[in-house]
Design an enzyme around this catalytic site. Sequence first.
Site, PDB file in Angstrom:
ATOM      1  N   ASP A 102      -8.268 -22.958  -3.359  1.00 20.45           N
ATOM      2  CA  ASP A 102      -7.993 -22.449  -3.900  1.00 20.45           C
ATOM      3  C   ASP A 102      -8.859 -21.295  -4.790  1.00 20.45           C
ATOM      4  O   ASP A 102      -9.547 -21.029  -4.071  1.00 20.45           O
ATOM      5  CB  ASP A 102      -7.325 -23.301  -5.773  1.00 20.45           C
ATOM      6  CG  ASP A 102      -6.636 -21.569  -6.181  1.00 20.45           C
ATOM      7  OD1 ASP A 102      -6.304 -21.893  -5.699  1.00 20.45           O
ATOM      8  OD2 ASP A 102      -6.656 -22.968  -7.885  1.00 20.45           O
ATOM      9  N   GLU A 133      -9.715 -14.281  -4.343  1.00 24.27           N
ATOM     10  CA  GLU A 133      -8.765 -13.836  -4.604  1.00 24.27           C
ATOM     11  C   GLU A 133      -9.957 -12.151  -6.549  1.00 24.27           C
ATOM     12  O   GLU A 133      -9.760 -11.565  -5.990  1.00 24.27           O
ATOM     13  CB  GLU A 133      -7.675 -13.667  -5.028  1.00 24.27           C
ATOM     14  CG  GLU A 133      -6.537 -13.988  -4.597  1.00 24.27           C
ATOM     15  CD  GLU A 133      -6.289 -15.190  -5.330  1.00 24.27           C
ATOM     16  OE1 GLU A 133      -5.109 -16.312  -5.214  1.00 24.27           O
ATOM     17  OE2 GLU A 133      -7.719 -15.965  -5.476  1.00 24.27           O
ATOM     18  N   ASP A 148       1.080 -19.270  -8.642  1.00 24.59           N
ATOM     19  CA  ASP A 148       1.636 -20.113  -9.306  1.00 24.59           C
ATOM     20  C   ASP A 148       3.012 -19.130  -9.986  1.00 24.59           C
ATOM     21  O   ASP A 148       3.303 -18.395 -10.525  1.00 24.59           O
ATOM     22  CB  ASP A 148       0.700 -19.796 -10.593  1.00 24.59           C
ATOM     23  CG  ASP A 148      -1.113 -20.069 -10.291  1.00 24.59           C
ATOM     24  OD1 ASP A 148      -0.915 -21.097  -8.726  1.00 24.59           O
ATOM     25  OD2 ASP A 148      -2.015 -19.899 -10.469  1.00 24.59           O
TER      26      ASP A 148
END
Length: 655
Positions: free
Chosen positions: A378, A381, A445
């Site tokens: 995950d 960023e 998401d």
Amino acid sequence: MLGDEIVLRHSVDCPAVVIARGAPDIAMYRGNFRITDQPHGQTAPTGWRSRPGGIDLLDGQHVVAGIDIDPAAITVRSVDPACDRLLVRFAATPGEQVWGGGEQMSYLALNGRRFPMWTSEPGVGRDKTTELTRRMDEEGMAGGDYWNTNYPQPTFITSRWLAVHLDASCYSVLDFTDPHCHAVEVWSHAARFEFFAEAGPRELVAQLSSRFGRQEELPDWAISGAIVGLKSGASSFARLERFLAAGAAVSGLWCEDWAGIRETSFGRRLFWDWLSGARSEQRYPGLAEQIADLNARGIRFLAYANPYLAVDGDLFPEALAGGHFCLRRDRDEVYLVDFGEFECGVVDFTRAETQAWFAERILGRELLDLGISGWMADFGEYLPTDVRLADGSDPLEAHNRWPVLWAQVNARALASRGKSGDAVFFMRAGFSGVQAHCPLLWAGDQSVDFTRHDGIGTVITAALSAGLVGIAYSHSDCGGYTSLHGNVRTRELMERWCELAAFAPVMRSHEGNRPDDNLQYDSDDALLACFARWSRIHAHLAPYVRHLCGEARTRGLPLQRPLFLHYPDDRSTFTIQDQYLYGADLLVAPVIVEGARQRQVILPGDGEWRHCWSGEAFAAGIHEIPAPIGQPPVFYRSDSPFAGLFAELAEVLAR
């Protein structure tokens, strides 16, 4: 010129290059960025003169910029390095369509809009006209907009079957608001652009996939059943048995909470300390034995990791002692990032020793050696622009590279255990070059709804846009993820998402950020039967998907394809983003509008298409197709070598 095509044109009225000095203002809050600039000292050189190897651009009698020309690339450079803003205008033709920009959620065709190339949280709502987006903006710049994406890439493709790629990781903007040019803004005093040209889109996509690196074929286990996502600790194993008893085709159990949880106001978060230690044992007693038992039944176990370590975790002191964190610029302290009611250190992947440590100490020993066969890799960023990096690089330049470094660390861990091509990690963040290291993308998401810019439909656009720049394999959180401010899953959304997820290379469910507030696929027998039914459809398609994986490896073609990839002479296909080709032989038109029970479907070409559920033959053209829940419009080419396999889908669905 590139072949017979003009790619760069310079005139007094429209200079090919404009230079300026930037004055940026950058704010970050939990992965959401607000970036503004006040460029000054702008110069638009109108004169030019040729020289060996390139062109000088003149402001009056002064050379202010230059263009170095290679056979399939140019480098644009301002003479004064302090002029760190470049605007480069590439030639456009009337009616030329443009695609690209990495993974875009809102628009497949980019004409008429600007797309900043900056990896970040995509936002919640992503539509400034909605109340949800407004509230998220007020609470922390978190609403997002149509261009926000986890995975930008400064590459664009045009319907002249040309592609232009900016070979840089700095902040940039692809600007297609002027129909007379394709503009690229670059936050640097120098920029190298690569050019690609082919006879058609499939050949062009193949060339781009070779440039950025082709992914390994997915392993058989990943494509031959659903990966069930559960995060209720030890009870997840008992819940899995209900899926199996309902007849679901299950290839994996994904428990992202394997290392422990943390309850926050956002919802149930994970404890960011990637250890199979006390917290893991408390949450999942005897996990190694449970994993071995699943493996003996042909079911893999998947977990979760990200490149940050919580300050209150057991790994933090070890990482601190090893010098593995990014530091503050003004002092030798770990740079801490607020991730929402807990703080973490950012692991510094510009340091070779840190890359090796994370790959071996965490991903190798704690995950792979435990028997884990894959994980959600995950984030990636969040690199702030004011950290101090071990290699001395500018974090503003390194920010977009961060997901690629993160992918390299994960791939290194797989290789260290001989698991490349067998274990699978999946990422949401990316940038140019991530293709060579990341085996599987997921769309991030999405909100648990049907909204235009953040709901179920965005995962189609995401897969199609990413596929054009070399990502062969994409999938989504079946059921959606983000549930905030009373926005919760409906039964209809859950059912429609199953119908969509079955026609992706990997089918994986997610409980979302607020599992206790939302429907789950094992909430009742009807939802469980729905998931089981579509998991069997997904598993039945495995021979066809295996064929498509081979095409991805040898020909560089994505599995989910925009219609124009196979029908480039039909301009009406250029902007279609709500249906797709699954390979060349299946056409999937998911229902992504709440309450819809029929939808318009475009069947391209001039051959016959056959409806998967009724067996009825349709000619190419535009059709209104019934689409009750449980029968999304899906068609196959009657002359497909896989027609027999497809003809059995109706029987599989009815079981």
